[in-house]
Write an enzyme that holds these catalytic residues in place. Structure first.
Site, PDB file in Angstrom:
ATOM      1  N   MET A  17     -10.629 -26.278  45.285  1.00 18.66           N
ATOM      2  CA  MET A  17      -9.636 -27.000  44.429  1.00 18.66           C
ATOM      3  C   MET A  17     -10.147 -27.720  43.144  1.00 18.66           C
ATOM      4  O   MET A  17      -9.288 -27.772  42.282  1.00 18.66           O
ATOM      5  CB  MET A  17      -9.000 -28.071  45.388  1.00 18.66           C
ATOM      6  CG  MET A  17      -8.214 -27.536  46.457  1.00 18.66           C
ATOM      7  SD  MET A  17      -7.321 -28.661  47.475  1.00 18.66           S
ATOM      8  CE  MET A  17      -8.001 -28.731  49.009  1.00 18.66           C
ATOM      9  N   ASP A  62     -23.600 -37.148  41.652  1.00 14.05           N
ATOM     10  CA  ASP A  62     -23.593 -37.480  42.964  1.00 14.05           C
ATOM     11  C   ASP A  62     -22.642 -38.467  42.987  1.00 14.05           C
ATOM     12  O   ASP A  62     -22.889 -39.783  42.611  1.00 14.05           O
ATOM     13  CB  ASP A  62     -24.949 -37.594  43.509  1.00 14.05           C
ATOM     14  CG  ASP A  62     -24.815 -38.165  44.763  1.00 14.05           C
ATOM     15  OD1 ASP A  62     -23.681 -38.363  45.440  1.00 14.05           O
ATOM     16  OD2 ASP A  62     -25.843 -38.366  45.549  1.00 14.05           O
ATOM     17  N   VAL A  63     -21.538 -38.446  43.670  1.00 14.41           N
ATOM     18  CA  VAL A  63     -20.552 -39.547  43.542  1.00 14.41           C
ATOM     19  C   VAL A  63     -20.749 -40.690  44.271  1.00 14.41           C
ATOM     20  O   VAL A  63     -20.035 -41.736  44.163  1.00 14.41           O
ATOM     21  CB  VAL A  63     -19.155 -39.068  44.160  1.00 14.41           C
ATOM     22  CG1 VAL A  63     -18.379 -37.950  43.210  1.00 14.41           C
ATOM     23  CG2 VAL A  63     -18.986 -38.359  45.565  1.00 14.41           C
ATOM     24  N   TYR A 155     -13.432 -38.726  59.373  1.00 13.29           N
ATOM     25  CA  TYR A 155     -12.770 -37.738  58.090  1.00 13.29           C
ATOM     26  C   TYR A 155     -11.337 -38.590  57.834  1.00 13.29           C
ATOM     27  O   TYR A 155     -10.835 -39.078  56.878  1.00 13.29           O
ATOM     28  CB  TYR A 155     -12.536 -36.376  58.359  1.00 13.29           C
ATOM     29  CG  TYR A 155     -12.098 -35.552  57.125  1.00 13.29           C
ATOM     30  CD1 TYR A 155     -12.763 -35.311  56.121  1.00 13.29           C
ATOM     31  CD2 TYR A 155     -10.816 -35.008  57.291  1.00 13.29           C
ATOM     32  CE1 TYR A 155     -12.268 -34.712  55.081  1.00 13.29           C
ATOM     33  CE2 TYR A 155     -10.184 -34.272  56.098  1.00 13.29           C
ATOM     34  CZ  TYR A 155     -11.059 -34.023  55.057  1.00 13.29           C
ATOM     35  OH  TYR A 155     -10.586 -33.525  54.189  1.00 13.29           O
ATOM     36  N   THR A 193     -18.159 -27.354  53.528  1.00 18.29           N
ATOM     37  CA  THR A 193     -18.890 -28.068  54.883  1.00 18.29           C
ATOM     38  C   THR A 193     -18.063 -27.597  55.959  1.00 18.29           C
ATOM     39  O   THR A 193     -18.466 -28.483  57.013  1.00 18.29           O
ATOM     40  CB  THR A 193     -19.099 -29.352  54.193  1.00 18.29           C
ATOM     41  OG1 THR A 193     -17.792 -29.695  53.563  1.00 18.29           O
ATOM     42  CG2 THR A 193     -20.230 -29.706  53.207  1.00 18.29           C
TER      43      THR A 193
END
Ligand code: NAD
Length: 250
Positions: A17, A62-63, A155, A193
């Protein structure tokens, strides 16, 4: 064009997305920073946009890394002059492992999906204040609203955190002309993932709960992100937009 003159960072834009959103933004006139850990795929998305006469640049991010965030926001402003839009899209799946109570996975989910989004807000806000306002769109999920079988509890918790972080930031920075909204995709193509959510039997079962009777497409999520990012949504902040074929309406 709906984003003419705007400068945007899209995280996780090397695939899925995020890539669809970056391409859509570029077609609408935005200058787009493709921010991702995946260098090769990210550069390919940026190159496709540039080849199609759009404006894009890949920046490695890398957030979860605070110093990296500061460097990317600074480099964006140095390269394109300002920051108007941030799409906090990077994330990892809740079905990567079978054990829905695995502690290491809890930490990882909170780190990438939660902390990653928080850091994006933290570093975008000063740049947007300097630009006179802006729009932040955070990718939550239907999992940020309800629970599901076979998806790690972390999650749902991390996407729930994204949902309320969005409302908090909308309240705190509305006075600076910064709008902050969340997008909640439903059953979309599997993430890189994904484990269980990529399993055809699991997906068939989930589809039964989708009133529109099909899974969504990345471009359909990109359309919703585009709307919230653009000035067309100028009086919308702190809102949550479900792009789920009606899953949450049942
Ligand atoms: P994807 O796996 O195709 O893309 C995720 C991108 O994020 C990848 O390019 C990956 O490299 C990047 N990323 C992961 N960790 C990162 C990090 N630490 N730093 C920088 N980049 C990182 O997944 P997608 O389906 O495009 O999902 C995009 C967003 O939408 C995610 O936040 C996801 O949780 C959410 N979402 C997905 C679905 C779905 O069914 N696919 C449904 C609801 C919500």
């Amino acid at each position: 064009m709906r984003l003419e003159g705007k400068v945007a960072i899209v995280t996780g834009a090397a695939s899925g997305m995020g890539a669809a959103t970056a391409r859509r933004f570029a077609r609408e006139g935005a200058k787009v920073v493709i921010a991702d850990m995946l260098e090769e795929d990210g550069r390919a998305v940026a190159q496709q946009i540039v080849t199609g006469n759009g404006a894009a640049e890949f920046m490695k991010l890398d957030v979860t890394d605070e110093a990296n965030w500061k460097a990317v926001v600074d480099a964006t402003v140095a390269r394109f002059g300002k920051l108007d839009i941030l799409v906090n899209n990077a994330g990892i799946s809740g079905s990567a492992v079978e054990d829905v109570l695995d502690t290491m996975m809890w930490d990882k989910l909170m780190e990438v999906n939660g902390r990653g989004t928080f850091l994006g807000v933290k570093f975008a806000v000063p740049a947007m204040k300097a630009a006179g306002g802006g729009s932040i769109v955070n990718l939550s999920s239907i999992s940020g609203v309800v629970g599901q079988k076979r998806i790690h509890v972390g999650y749902n918790a991390s996407k729930g955190a994204v949902r309320t972080l969005t409302k908090s930031a909308a309240v705190q920075f509305g006075g600076d002309g910064i709008r902050v909204n969340s997008i909640h995709p439903g059953l979309l193509p599997p993430m890189r993932t994904s484990g269980a959510t990529a399993d055809p039997a699991f997906r068939a079962q989930m589809l039964k709960a989708v009133p529109l009777g099909r899974s969504g497409e990345a471009d359909e999520v990109a359309n919703a992100i585009l709307f919230l990012a653009s000035d067309e949504a100028s009086y919308i902040t702190g809102a949550e937009l479900y792009v789920d074929g009606g899953y949450l309406a049942v």
